[in-house]
Design a protein around this motif. Structure first.
Motif, short mmCIF file in Angstrom:
data_model
loop_
_atom_site.label_atom_id
_atom_site.label_comp_id
_atom_site.label_asym_id
_atom_site.label_seq_id
_atom_site.Cartn_x
_atom_site.Cartn_y
_atom_site.Cartn_z
N LYS A 62 75.95 11.92 -4.51
CA LYS A 62 74.98 11.26 -3.64
C LYS A 62 73.90 12.23 -3.20
O LYS A 62 72.73 11.85 -3.11
CB LYS A 62 75.69 10.67 -2.41
N ILE A 63 74.28 13.47 -2.92
CA ILE A 63 73.28 14.48 -2.55
C ILE A 63 72.35 14.77 -3.73
O ILE A 63 71.13 14.87 -3.56
CB ILE A 63 73.96 15.78 -2.07
N LYS A 64 72.93 14.87 -4.92
CA LYS A 64 72.13 15.17 -6.12
C LYS A 64 71.05 14.14 -6.34
O LYS A 64 69.91 14.47 -6.67
CB LYS A 64 73.06 15.23 -7.33
N HIS A 65 71.38 12.88 -6.14
CA HIS A 65 70.42 11.79 -6.41
C HIS A 65 69.82 11.20 -5.15
O HIS A 65 69.17 10.16 -5.20
CB HIS A 65 71.10 10.70 -7.23
N ARG A 66 70.10 11.84 -4.02
CA ARG A 66 69.59 11.40 -2.72
C ARG A 66 69.94 9.95 -2.43
O ARG A 66 69.16 9.20 -1.85
CB ARG A 66 68.09 11.63 -2.63
N PRO A 70 69.92 3.62 -8.70
CA PRO A 70 69.49 3.62 -10.11
C PRO A 70 69.62 5.00 -10.77
O PRO A 70 69.97 5.09 -11.94
CB PRO A 70 68.03 3.19 -10.04
N LEU A 71 69.39 6.07 -9.99
CA LEU A 71 69.52 7.40 -10.56
C LEU A 71 70.99 7.75 -10.80
O LEU A 71 71.33 8.39 -11.80
CB LEU A 71 68.89 8.44 -9.64
N ILE A 72 71.85 7.32 -9.89
CA ILE A 72 73.28 7.57 -10.05
C ILE A 72 73.81 6.85 -11.29
O ILE A 72 74.61 7.40 -12.05
CB ILE A 72 74.05 7.15 -8.78
N LEU A 73 73.36 5.64 -11.50
CA LEU A 73 73.83 4.86 -12.65
C LEU A 73 73.38 5.46 -13.98
O LEU A 73 74.05 5.28 -14.99
CB LEU A 73 73.35 3.42 -12.54
N LYS A 74 72.26 6.17 -14.00
CA LYS A 74 71.75 6.75 -15.24
C LYS A 74 72.28 8.16 -15.49
O LYS A 74 72.01 8.72 -16.54
CB LYS A 74 70.22 6.81 -15.19
#
Length: 98
Positions: A62-66, A70-74
């Motif tokens: 969660k920190i990595k993708h803030r 959508p970013l987590i899913l990719k």
């Protein structure tokens, strides 16, 4: 008490990717957790340790993708694959324990 080893859960390539991922700034909590566990006399992880590692990995992602879904899913990184495999392993162990 049963001991679990990350090398048995993940293959070598993913294990190396996991440790590379822990060097990143977003996964500082995972790195601190692993450092804390290194000082123990027993090797391996207990089931509670695996669950804690899973929750810390979730926080790191969660920190990595803030927190942007959508970013987590990719995300196709080794760190994310390790998270998914660990999640699957823990759920399987919970089902078998019932």
């Amino acid at each position: 008490m049963k001991q679990y080893y990350l090398s048995r859960i993940w293959e070598k390539k993913l294990l190396a990717g996991f440790y590379d991922g822990t060097k990143q700034s977003y996964s500082k909590c995972v790195r601190n957790f692993l450092e804390k566990l290194k000082d123990r006399t027993t090797k391996g992880f207990s089931f509670e340790n695996l669950e804690e590692l899973l929750s810390l990995m979730q926080i790191s992602i969660k920190i990595k993708h803030r927190g942007k879904t959508p970013l987590i899913l990719k995300d196709k990184s080794h760190f994310m694959r390790c998270y998914l495999l660990l999640f699957e392993f823990i759920e399987k162990e919970k089902r078998c324990a019932r």
